[in-house]
Motif scaffolding. Structure first.
Motif, PDB file in Angstrom:
ATOM      1  N   VAL A  56       0.840  -1.200   0.000  1.00 40.85           N
ATOM      2  CA  VAL A  56       0.000   0.000   0.000  1.00 40.85           C
ATOM      3  C   VAL A  56       0.873   1.247   0.000  1.00 40.85           C
ATOM      4  O   VAL A  56       0.617   2.212  -0.748  1.00 40.85           O
ATOM      5  CB  VAL A  56      -0.945   0.004   1.220  1.00 40.85           C
ATOM      6  CG1 VAL A  56      -1.704   1.326   1.302  1.00 40.85           C
ATOM      7  CG2 VAL A  56      -1.926  -1.154   1.135  1.00 40.85           C
ATOM      8  N   GLY A  57       1.920   1.257   0.817  1.00 42.52           N
ATOM      9  CA  GLY A  57       2.806   2.420   0.886  1.00 42.52           C
ATOM     10  C   GLY A  57       3.561   2.655  -0.402  1.00 42.52           C
ATOM     11  O   GLY A  57       3.664   3.800  -0.874  1.00 42.52           O
ATOM     12  N   VAL A  58       4.086   1.590  -0.998  1.00 39.79           N
ATOM     13  CA  VAL A  58       4.855   1.734  -2.240  1.00 39.79           C
ATOM     14  C   VAL A  58       3.960   2.188  -3.383  1.00 39.79           C
ATOM     15  O   VAL A  58       4.320   3.102  -4.149  1.00 39.79           O
ATOM     16  CB  VAL A  58       5.552   0.398  -2.592  1.00 39.79           C
ATOM     17  CG1 VAL A  58       6.140   0.465  -4.001  1.00 39.79           C
ATOM     18  CG2 VAL A  58       6.642   0.083  -1.584  1.00 39.79           C
ATOM     19  N   LEU A  59       2.784   1.591  -3.505  1.00 40.30           N
ATOM     20  CA  LEU A  59       1.875   1.951  -4.596  1.00 40.30           C
ATOM     21  C   LEU A  59       1.378   3.391  -4.466  1.00 40.30           C
ATOM     22  O   LEU A  59       1.402   4.169  -5.429  1.00 40.30           O
ATOM     23  CB  LEU A  59       0.694   0.989  -4.635  1.00 40.30           C
ATOM     24  CG  LEU A  59       1.006  -0.460  -5.038  1.00 40.30           C
ATOM     25  CD1 LEU A  59      -0.215  -1.341  -4.844  1.00 40.30           C
ATOM     26  CD2 LEU A  59       1.482  -0.526  -6.478  1.00 40.30           C
ATOM     27  N   SER A  60       0.942   3.764  -3.267  1.00 39.74           N
ATOM     28  CA  SER A  60       0.417   5.123  -3.075  1.00 39.74           C
ATOM     29  C   SER A  60       1.525   6.159  -3.138  1.00 39.74           C
ATOM     30  O   SER A  60       1.346   7.235  -3.731  1.00 39.74           O
ATOM     31  CB  SER A  60      -0.336   5.215  -1.744  1.00 39.74           C
ATOM     32  OG  SER A  60       0.494   4.817  -0.662  1.00 39.74           O
ATOM     33  N   GLY A  61       2.677   5.870  -2.540  1.00 39.32           N
ATOM     34  CA  GLY A  61       3.794   6.815  -2.575  1.00 39.32           C
ATOM     35  C   GLY A  61       4.313   7.022  -3.984  1.00 39.32           C
ATOM     36  O   GLY A  61       4.600   8.159  -4.394  1.00 39.32           O
ATOM     37  N   SER A  62       4.417   5.938  -4.749  1.00 37.69           N
ATOM     38  CA  SER A  62       4.893   6.050  -6.128  1.00 37.69           C
ATOM     39  C   SER A  62       3.909   6.839  -6.984  1.00 37.69           C
ATOM     40  O   SER A  62       4.306   7.668  -7.807  1.00 37.69           O
ATOM     41  CB  SER A  62       5.112   4.655  -6.722  1.00 37.69           C
ATOM     42  OG  SER A  62       6.102   3.946  -6.004  1.00 37.69           O
ATOM     43  N   LEU A  63       2.617   6.579  -6.785  1.00 32.36           N
ATOM     44  CA  LEU A  63       1.596   7.301  -7.554  1.00 32.36           C
ATOM     45  C   LEU A  63       1.620   8.785  -7.230  1.00 32.36           C
ATOM     46  O   LEU A  63       1.537   9.635  -8.133  1.00 32.36           O
ATOM     47  CB  LEU A  63       0.216   6.718  -7.247  1.00 32.36           C
ATOM     48  CG  LEU A  63      -0.971   7.369  -7.970  1.00 32.36           C
ATOM     49  CD1 LEU A  63      -0.810   7.230  -9.471  1.00 32.36           C
ATOM     50  CD2 LEU A  63      -2.287   6.741  -7.519  1.00 32.36           C
ATOM     51  N   LEU A  64       1.761   9.125  -5.955  1.00 35.44           N
ATOM     52  CA  LEU A  64       1.805  10.532  -5.554  1.00 35.44           C
ATOM     53  C   LEU A  64       3.058  11.217  -6.098  1.00 35.44           C
ATOM     54  O   LEU A  64       2.993  12.349  -6.602  1.00 35.44           O
ATOM     55  CB  LEU A  64       1.755  10.642  -4.027  1.00 35.44           C
ATOM     56  CG  LEU A  64       1.740  12.056  -3.434  1.00 35.44           C
ATOM     57  CD1 LEU A  64       0.571  12.861  -4.003  1.00 35.44           C
ATOM     58  CD2 LEU A  64       1.666  11.993  -1.908  1.00 35.44           C
ATOM     59  N   ALA A  65       4.202  10.536  -6.005  1.00 34.86           N
ATOM     60  CA  ALA A  65       5.447  11.110  -6.522  1.00 34.86           C
ATOM     61  C   ALA A  65       5.362  11.325  -8.028  1.00 34.86           C
ATOM     62  O   ALA A  65       5.796  12.368  -8.545  1.00 34.86           O
ATOM     63  CB  ALA A  65       6.620  10.186  -6.182  1.00 34.86           C
ATOM     64  N   ALA A  66       4.785  10.350  -8.753  1.00 33.93           N
ATOM     65  CA  ALA A  66       4.648  10.486 -10.202  1.00 33.93           C
ATOM     66  C   ALA A  66       3.724  11.641 -10.568  1.00 33.93           C
ATOM     67  O   ALA A  66       3.998  12.395 -11.517  1.00 33.93           O
ATOM     68  CB  ALA A  66       4.128   9.177 -10.792  1.00 33.93           C
ATOM     69  N   THR A  67       2.648  11.808  -9.820  1.00 37.41           N
ATOM     70  CA  THR A  67       1.693  12.877 -10.100  1.00 37.41           C
ATOM     71  C   THR A  67       2.315  14.251  -9.882  1.00 37.41           C
ATOM     72  O   THR A  67       2.186  15.153 -10.727  1.00 37.41           O
ATOM     73  CB  THR A  67       0.444  12.723  -9.212  1.00 37.41           C
ATOM     74  OG1 THR A  67      -0.151  11.444  -9.443  1.00 37.41           O
ATOM     75  CG2 THR A  67      -0.569  13.813  -9.513  1.00 37.41           C
ATOM     76  N   LEU A  68       2.992  14.427  -8.757  1.00 35.71           N
ATOM     77  CA  LEU A  68       3.620  15.715  -8.460  1.00 35.71           C
ATOM     78  C   LEU A  68       4.718  16.042  -9.459  1.00 35.71           C
ATOM     79  O   LEU A  68       4.839  17.178  -9.944  1.00 35.71           O
ATOM     80  CB  LEU A  68       4.183  15.698  -7.034  1.00 35.71           C
ATOM     81  CG  LEU A  68       3.152  15.575  -5.908  1.00 35.71           C
ATOM     82  CD1 LEU A  68       3.850  15.440  -4.558  1.00 35.71           C
ATOM     83  CD2 LEU A  68       2.228  16.789  -5.900  1.00 35.71           C
ATOM     84  N   ALA A  69       5.557  15.041  -9.780  1.00 34.02           N
ATOM     85  CA  ALA A  69       6.649  15.267 -10.727  1.00 34.02           C
ATOM     86  C   ALA A  69       6.113  15.575 -12.119  1.00 34.02           C
ATOM     87  O   ALA A  69       6.638  16.451 -12.815  1.00 34.02           O
ATOM     88  CB  ALA A  69       7.557  14.042 -10.773  1.00 34.02           C
ATOM     89  N   THR A  70       5.060  14.870 -12.522  1.00 33.00           N
ATOM     90  CA  THR A  70       4.484  15.104 -13.849  1.00 33.00           C
ATOM     91  C   THR A  70       3.936  16.516 -13.968  1.00 33.00           C
ATOM     92  O   THR A  70       4.135  17.196 -14.986  1.00 33.00           O
ATOM     93  CB  THR A  70       3.362  14.084 -14.121  1.00 33.00           C
ATOM     94  OG1 THR A  70       3.908  12.761 -14.110  1.00 33.00           O
ATOM     95  CG2 THR A  70       2.707  14.351 -15.459  1.00 33.00           C
ATOM     96  N   GLY A  71       3.242  16.986 -12.931  1.00 33.95           N
ATOM     97  CA  GLY A  71       2.712  18.340 -12.954  1.00 33.95           C
ATOM     98  C   GLY A  71       3.805  19.386 -13.145  1.00 33.95           C
ATOM     99  O   GLY A  71       3.655  20.318 -13.947  1.00 33.95           O
ATOM    100  N   LEU A  72       4.917  19.221 -12.428  1.00 35.43           N
ATOM    101  CA  LEU A  72       6.011  20.189 -12.529  1.00 35.43           C
ATOM    102  C   LEU A  72       6.730  20.082 -13.864  1.00 35.43           C
ATOM    103  O   LEU A  72       6.995  21.095 -14.532  1.00 35.43           O
ATOM    104  CB  LEU A  72       7.001  19.970 -11.381  1.00 35.43           C
ATOM    105  CG  LEU A  72       8.252  20.857 -11.363  1.00 35.43           C
ATOM    106  CD1 LEU A  72       7.867  22.332 -11.324  1.00 35.43           C
ATOM    107  CD2 LEU A  72       9.147  20.503 -10.182  1.00 35.43           C
TER     108      LEU A  72
END
Length: 450
Positions: free
Chosen positions: A393-409
């Protein structure tokens, strides 16, 4: 206004544009990894859907199905999930070994001044997430800190795939930086697995593994390409390393390191063709990205979330929070600050074609930890355990959040670079090499004056 050179004498430029050959190679890798990343995403999503469907029991039964046996007393009676983690990932790490050796022998990073930055950034990107995870889980006790290495790994397939989709106009130096950073990160992760997650070592088996490993090295140094000889030697090395108690993926990296890399294709003559490392990489990268990693992800990502209450319980656990914080905050902080400090203490400057916000975006993208993070979670807490479920759960949610933030920037930065490139189009000569790279090659080597 031009700055006074007396105040900034001879400052070397970091993250500068590499050679045209290296840029072309990185672009080709990005293209292949994009396809692999899509397959990986489909595999992970399929595992989650199956594990949370009315037929979830069949998924876990398949994952825990034991295959193999004990020939010659070897412990090869493994579950399907373990075969994927120990066996298929060895192919992935073989390609990692090839890629890393190629970078430091024939790539732009054979120059120590270029290699120092991604290596230091990879180290910083592992230390800070580990410290954050330990700080959050230390109060739990009962071995919770054993998973300190989970948020330290960057998933090269996912991160590179995301960058490939959004980096249509970003400078090639950023793509090379992320690719090299992820490869070094994977090597460090394998070292961590071998040193910190190996409990009992069978010295005899480990010594015996050196025999087929040495024979494999002898054959590849003699440019032998016969699959009927190399594959049995590689399998024998894997079996004995697995039997030794050291994680079997280490065998893949060691085998990859032994394959020779040509500094220049011209070194072998115009009819020599690609070197052995290039030959193996060309053959095995599609297998690694399209089969090995997705199959592992399929059996590693499946977690029964247990509905809203299950998710709430997972996100209230320090292990889950430590992983998410390590990936989303620790990775970018470690990589970005290490890069800034290294530039500040050295006689260097960021290349004029880049901005620090670009480096921050790539650092955030490195917070996508999936394949190796899930593998370390299995080793730290045991596959199928309750804590292992929290890890997923931590790896999936953390990776998704990191990808979303990085993609936006990075999408914002990509639009900015697209406008610049539309205003200043880059011409190409008849040989197909852009003028900017030829001008760079024609420039005499030396420090860059600010």
């Amino acid at each position: 206004m031009t700055s006074d050179p007396r105040k900034h004498p001879f400052r070397l430029a970091v993250l500068s544009r590499g050679t045209w050959a290296e840029t072309t190679r990185v672009t080709e890798i990005l293209r292949k990894e994009t396809v692999g990343g899509v397959i990986l995403l489909i595999a992970a999503a399929g595992a989650l859907l199956w594990a949370n469907s009315p037929w979830s029991e069949s998924y876990f039964a398949l994952r825990d199905l034991e295959l193999g046996g004990q020939p010659f007393g070897l412990h090869l009676n493994l579950t399907v999930g373990t075969w994927a983690a120990d066996g298929l990932l060895a192919i992935f790490f073989f390609v990692v070994g090839l890629e890393l050796k190629r970078e430091f022998v024939a790539g732009d990073l054979r120059d120590p001044s270029r290699a120092a930055l991604p290596i230091a950034a990879a180290v910083g990107g592992m230390v800070v997430p580990a410290l954050i995870f330990v700080a959050i889980t230390a109060r739990v006790g009962d071995g919770a800190v054993r998973g300190w290495a989970i948020p330290t790994a960057t998933d090269i397939a996912f991160a590179v795939a995301v960058l490939a989709v959004i980096s249509t106009h970003l400078p090639s130096a950023l793509r090379t930086f992320l690719l090299t950073l992820a490869v070094v990160d994977d090597l460090l992760a394998v070292t961590v697995i071998a040193v910190f997650y190996t409990e009992d070592i069978n010295v005899t088996a480990l010594a015996l593994a050196a025999v087929p490993l040495a024979l494999f090295g002898f054959c590849v140094q003699r440019r032998v390409r016969s699959w009927w000889l190399l594959i049995p030697l590689a399998v024998a090395t894997w079996v004995l390393v697995h039997e030794s108690g050291v994680h079997a993926t280490v065998a893949g990296v060691l085998l990859g390191f032994l394959v020779p890399v040509m500094r220049s294709q011209a070194a072998g003559g115009p009819d020599a063709g690609p070197g052995l490392a290039e030959h193996f990489e060309h053959r095995l990268r599609p297998v690694s990205a399209g089969v090995a990693i997705p199959v592992f992800a399929f059996f590693a990502a499946g977690v029964n979330l247990g509905g809203v209450s299950g998710l709430a319980r997972a996100f209230s656990d320090p292990i889950t929070l430590g992983i998410v914080a390590g990936l989303v905050l620790g990775k970018p902080i470690g990589i970005f600050l290490t890069t800034r400090v290294l530039v500040a203490v050295s006689r260097a400057k960021l290349d004029s074609a880049l901005r620090w916000v670009d480096v921050l975006g790539v650092s955030m993208l490195a917070g996508i930890g999936f394949t190796v993070s899930l593998l370390i979670g299995d080793l730290a807490y045991g596959m199928g355990s309750e804590r292992d479920e929290f890890v997923k759960v931590g790896v999936l949610s953390g990776s998704l959040l990191a990808a979303t933030l990085a993609t936006g920037l990075l999408l914002t930065r990509n639009r900015a670079y697209r406008r610049i490139q539309e205003e200043e189009s880059v011409d190409a000569d008849q040989d197909g090499v852009p003028d900017v790279y030829q001008a760079q090659q024609d420039r005499p080597a030396g420090p860059c004056v600010d």
